[in-house]
Design a protein around this motif. Structure first.
Motif, mmCIF file in Angstrom:
data_model
loop_
_atom_site.group_PDB
_atom_site.id
_atom_site.type_symbol
_atom_site.label_atom_id
_atom_site.label_comp_id
_atom_site.label_asym_id
_atom_site.label_seq_id
_atom_site.Cartn_x
_atom_site.Cartn_y
_atom_site.Cartn_z
ATOM 1 N N UNK A 8 45.862 46.585 35.990
ATOM 2 C CA UNK A 8 46.399 47.597 36.885
ATOM 3 C C UNK A 8 47.242 47.079 38.029
ATOM 4 N N UNK A 9 47.295 45.772 38.191
ATOM 5 C CA UNK A 9 48.121 45.218 39.249
ATOM 6 C C UNK A 9 49.595 45.367 38.929
ATOM 7 N N UNK A 10 50.420 45.167 39.932
ATOM 8 C CA UNK A 10 51.855 45.267 39.742
ATOM 9 C C UNK A 10 52.567 45.551 41.039
ATOM 10 N N UNK A 19 46.135 51.773 40.687
ATOM 11 C CA UNK A 19 44.715 51.759 40.382
ATOM 12 C C UNK A 19 44.358 50.493 39.621
ATOM 13 N N UNK A 20 43.450 49.721 40.174
ATOM 14 C CA UNK A 20 42.961 48.511 39.544
ATOM 15 C C UNK A 20 41.685 48.807 38.770
ATOM 16 N N UNK A 120 49.120 42.220 43.344
ATOM 17 C CA UNK A 120 49.594 43.513 43.836
ATOM 18 C C UNK A 120 50.672 43.237 44.868
ATOM 19 N N UNK A 121 51.844 43.800 44.641
ATOM 20 C CA UNK A 121 52.960 43.620 45.565
ATOM 21 C C UNK A 121 53.454 44.988 46.018
ATOM 22 N N UNK A 122 53.522 45.179 47.318
ATOM 23 C CA UNK A 122 53.984 46.435 47.893
ATOM 24 C C UNK A 122 55.283 46.174 48.637
#
Length: 124
Positions: A8-10, A19-20, A120-122
């Motif tokens: 779910x990471x990305x 959602x992980x 996770x990258x925001x």
């Protein structure tokens, strides 16, 4: 042995959601607790959210009101719903599980396990 598989990471935009999921498999008698930790570059690994097998939760102050942890005991799977994401949430997220294992001898033991981490990258 117990294996944790994360997904779910990305990449997400600020204000977006991700959602992980983390599924535990192996010789599991029961899951005592599962949690998500995160580690940003140059920082220590910190607790994000934790949930007991009975459903009791606790969160880091930085994610309260934005993230929700849940557990499906039948699937030995923990989820982290991340809403209102901020660039500061960018990190490698690690699944943790406190598992009661059962051996072929029927012996029960409690062990800690870690997933390999998911990025996770925001942005923005």
């Amino acid at each position: 042995q117990v294996q944790l598989v994360e997904s779910g990471g990305g990449l997400a935009q600020a204000g977006g959601s991700l959602r992980l999921s983390c599924a535990a498999s192996g010789s599991i008698f029961a899951v005592n607790a599962m949690a998500w930790y995160r580690q940003a570059p140059g920082k220590q690994r910190d607790l994000v959210a934790r949930i007991s097998g009975g459903g009791y939760t606790n969160y880091a102050d930085s994610v309260k009101g934005r993230f929700t942890i849940s557990i499906d005991n039948a699937k030995n799977t923990v989820y982290l719903q991340m809403n209102s994401l901020k660039p500061e949430d960018t990190a490698v997220y690690y699944c943790y599980a406190d598992v009661r294992t059962i051996a072929p001898t029927a012996e029960l033991n409690d062990y800690d396990y870690w997933g390999p981490g998911t990025q996770v990258t925001v942005s923005t």
